[in-house]
Design an enzyme around this catalytic site. Structure first.
Site, PDB file in Angstrom:
ATOM      1  N   MET A 156      49.477  24.344  27.277  1.00 51.06           N
ATOM      2  CA  MET A 156      50.495  23.878  28.229  1.00 51.06           C
ATOM      3  C   MET A 156      51.596  24.935  28.345  1.00 51.06           C
ATOM      4  O   MET A 156      52.769  24.677  28.112  1.00 51.06           O
ATOM      5  CB  MET A 156      51.038  22.516  27.772  1.00 51.06           C
ATOM      6  CG  MET A 156      51.827  21.751  28.817  1.00 51.06           C
ATOM      7  SD  MET A 156      50.980  21.511  30.385  1.00 51.06           S
ATOM      8  CE  MET A 156      50.326  19.843  30.218  1.00 51.06           C
ATOM      9  N   ILE A 159      51.103  28.286  33.294  1.00 47.72           N
ATOM     10  CA  ILE A 159      50.049  27.964  34.263  1.00 47.72           C
ATOM     11  C   ILE A 159      49.546  26.544  34.032  1.00 47.72           C
ATOM     12  O   ILE A 159      49.373  25.767  34.991  1.00 47.72           O
ATOM     13  CB  ILE A 159      48.898  29.001  34.198  1.00 47.72           C
ATOM     14  CG1 ILE A 159      49.446  30.397  34.534  1.00 47.72           C
ATOM     15  CG2 ILE A 159      47.774  28.621  35.173  1.00 47.72           C
ATOM     16  CD1 ILE A 159      48.459  31.540  34.339  1.00 47.72           C
ATOM     17  N   THR A 238      40.087  29.607  34.072  1.00 48.30           N
ATOM     18  CA  THR A 238      40.792  30.688  34.779  1.00 48.30           C
ATOM     19  C   THR A 238      41.572  31.536  33.768  1.00 48.30           C
ATOM     20  O   THR A 238      42.483  32.268  34.151  1.00 48.30           O
ATOM     21  CB  THR A 238      41.793  30.123  35.820  1.00 48.30           C
ATOM     22  OG1 THR A 238      42.654  29.179  35.175  1.00 48.30           O
ATOM     23  CG2 THR A 238      41.102  29.463  36.987  1.00 48.30           C
ATOM     24  N   ARG A 240      40.422  33.440  30.165  1.00 48.67           N
ATOM     25  CA  ARG A 240      39.665  34.648  29.840  1.00 48.67           C
ATOM     26  C   ARG A 240      38.250  34.222  29.487  1.00 48.67           C
ATOM     27  O   ARG A 240      38.052  33.201  28.811  1.00 48.67           O
ATOM     28  CB  ARG A 240      40.280  35.390  28.654  1.00 48.67           C
ATOM     29  CG  ARG A 240      41.543  36.186  28.966  1.00 48.67           C
ATOM     30  CD  ARG A 240      41.247  37.425  29.835  1.00 48.67           C
ATOM     31  NE  ARG A 240      42.407  38.238  30.072  1.00 48.67           N
ATOM     32  CZ  ARG A 240      43.197  38.146  31.156  1.00 48.67           C
ATOM     33  NH1 ARG A 240      42.927  37.265  32.099  1.00 48.67           N
ATOM     34  NH2 ARG A 240      44.226  38.959  31.311  1.00 48.67           N
ATOM     35  N   GLU A 269      32.158  40.402  31.795  1.00 47.92           N
ATOM     36  CA  GLU A 269      32.807  40.501  33.086  1.00 47.92           C
ATOM     37  C   GLU A 269      32.765  41.960  33.509  1.00 47.92           C
ATOM     38  O   GLU A 269      33.216  42.808  32.724  1.00 47.92           O
ATOM     39  CB  GLU A 269      34.257  40.028  32.957  1.00 47.92           C
ATOM     40  CG  GLU A 269      34.856  39.595  34.259  1.00 47.92           C
ATOM     41  CD  GLU A 269      36.191  38.868  34.079  1.00 47.92           C
ATOM     42  OE1 GLU A 269      37.209  39.484  34.426  1.00 47.92           O
ATOM     43  OE2 GLU A 269      36.201  37.721  33.581  1.00 47.92           O
ATOM     44  N   HIS A 288      37.128  36.683  39.106  1.00 46.62           N
ATOM     45  CA  HIS A 288      38.462  36.917  38.529  1.00 46.62           C
ATOM     46  C   HIS A 288      39.510  37.151  39.629  1.00 46.62           C
ATOM     47  O   HIS A 288      40.131  38.229  39.713  1.00 46.62           O
ATOM     48  CB  HIS A 288      38.417  38.114  37.558  1.00 46.62           C
ATOM     49  CG  HIS A 288      39.513  38.068  36.514  1.00 46.62           C
ATOM     50  ND1 HIS A 288      39.361  38.511  35.231  1.00 46.62           N
ATOM     51  CD2 HIS A 288      40.794  37.621  36.594  1.00 46.62           C
ATOM     52  CE1 HIS A 288      40.495  38.353  34.553  1.00 46.62           C
ATOM     53  NE2 HIS A 288      41.389  37.815  35.374  1.00 46.62           N
TER      54      HIS A 288
HETATM   55  C1  DGY Z   1      46.250  38.362  34.390  1.00 46.21           C
HETATM   56  O1  DGY Z   1      47.260  38.829  34.925  1.00 46.21           O
HETATM   57  O2  DGY Z   1      46.139  38.293  33.165  1.00 46.21           O
HETATM   58  C2  DGY Z   1      45.159  37.862  35.275  1.00 46.21           C
HETATM   59  O3  DGY Z   1      44.005  37.593  34.577  1.00 46.21           O
HETATM   60  C3  DGY Z   1      44.846  38.797  36.409  1.00 46.21           C
HETATM   61  O4  DGY Z   1      45.896  38.911  37.249  1.00 46.21           O
END
Ligand code: DGY
Length: 332
Positions: A156, A159, A238, A240, A269, A288
């Site tokens: 939390m 994002i 979203t 890693r 990746e 990504h």
């Molecule tokens: C980050 O900034 O860590 C994102 O994965 C890519 O912008």
């Protein structure tokens, strides 16, 4: 007076690049692909500042190749698992990142993936392209409701909090688990803290990952975690790629131990187009693009440039990843 020498490992948006070019003797790697390792080691020689991307591995070898004038590494990303932070701190090198710039944009994408997976949008598009849309079929492409479902957020932070805020607009119940126990953050968005990860796995219809990649979170979502999730669960990543054990994910999806996954990040990746995950109808993958909007990438470029310039001008950058380095620098 000579301008400070810096190396920028890719062409970044104009707003930030111009700041760097105006203030520095900058070399910018012109290719879309990262500079090969030997070239990177050569290009950093004698630089005061380095502005890399998350796909450039910046370890002690790179720092030593740069030499003792290297003052700042300003990552064009909020995540910094590509940088050996301890090695930088040990050498008195500041490390900057771009928090905040991409928070809402990444939360938007997490929610887009959640919705696309729940309503099987990828499959729907493929269906029409394959000329299968014959008529309205009562049992075809049935998905899952988003409204009133339970969303489990792991991490939390900024994002995660924004994803929770979006979920409340869809009347979802939001539960969360946070490794740092940031209970107040969840409370501000009406989310309920789970005391264990297992509790979240057992209750969530959707699970969205928002943790950085660290030794603690590597393969956080493994076979054991999947075995505790609902068979109807949908996983969204979203964060890693290596936070999820790819083989365990493949097994969970192919055996319908969970229903679906929607991934912006993968391990490895990039993911080869013939990778086994790509063959699964219940796995939606995008390359990504969490922060990939014009405005956000531009903001990231400005922030990365500001961090870089602050560092080479002897100031503390606004977004410093390794504050311990300040004491190290004071000791000389
Ligand atoms: C980050 O900034 O860590 C994102 O994965 C890519 O912008």
């Amino acid at each position: 007076m000579d301008k400070p020498k810096v190396f920028v490992t890719r062409i970044i948006p104009e707003a930030g690049l111009k700041m760097v070019l105006d203030a520095c003797d900058a070399e910018v790697w012109p290719d879309e692909q990262p500079p090969p390792r030997d070239i990177l080691l050569e290009k950093v020689r004698g630089v005061v500042g380095l502005l890399p991307l998350l796909t450039d591995r910046i370890d002690g070898e790179v720092m030593d190749a740069a030499g003792n004038r290297l003052t700042i590494i300003s990552n064009y990303a909020v995540g910094y698992d590509n940088i050996d932070i301890q090695a930088a701190t040990d050498r008195g090198i500041l490390v900057g990142n771009t928090p905040g710039a991409l928070t809402e944009t990444t939360a938007d994408l997490a929610f887009a993936l959640l919705m696309a997976a729940a309503r099987r949008l990828g499959e729907g598009i493929d269906y029409i392209r394959a000329d299968k849309w014959e008529t309205f079929k009562p049992m075809e492409l049935l998905g899952r409701d988003i409204h009133h479902a339970t969303l489990g957020i792991i991490g939390m932070g900024r994002i995660g909090t924004e994803v929770a805020r979006r979920a409340s607009g869809f009347d979802m119940e939001v539960i969360y688990y946070d490794h740092h126990g940031r209970a107040e953050r969840g409370e501000t968005v009406g989310a309920r803290l789970c005391s264990t990860l297992d509790e979240l796995f057992e209750q969530a219809d959707f699970i969205s990952l928002h943790v950085p990649l660290t030794p603690e979170t590597h393969h956080l979502i493994d076979a054991d975690a999947f075995s505790k999730m609902k068979n109807t669960a949908i996983l969204i990543n979203t964060a890693r790629g290596p936070v999820v054990d790819t083989d365990a994910l493949y097994n969970a999806l192919s055996s319908e131990n969970i229903a679906y996954a929607a991934l912006d990040v993968t391990d490895p990746e990039p993911l080869p187009s013939d990778h086994k995950l790509m063959m699964l109808p219940n796995c939606l993958i995008v390359p990504h693009i969490g922060s990939a909007t014009i405005a956000t990438r531009s903001r990231m470029a400005v922030m990365a440039a500001e961090n870089l310039l602050a560092g080479i001008q002897g100031q503390v950058p606004d977004h410093l990843v390794n504050p311990d380095v300040l004491a190290r620098r004071r000791q000389g």
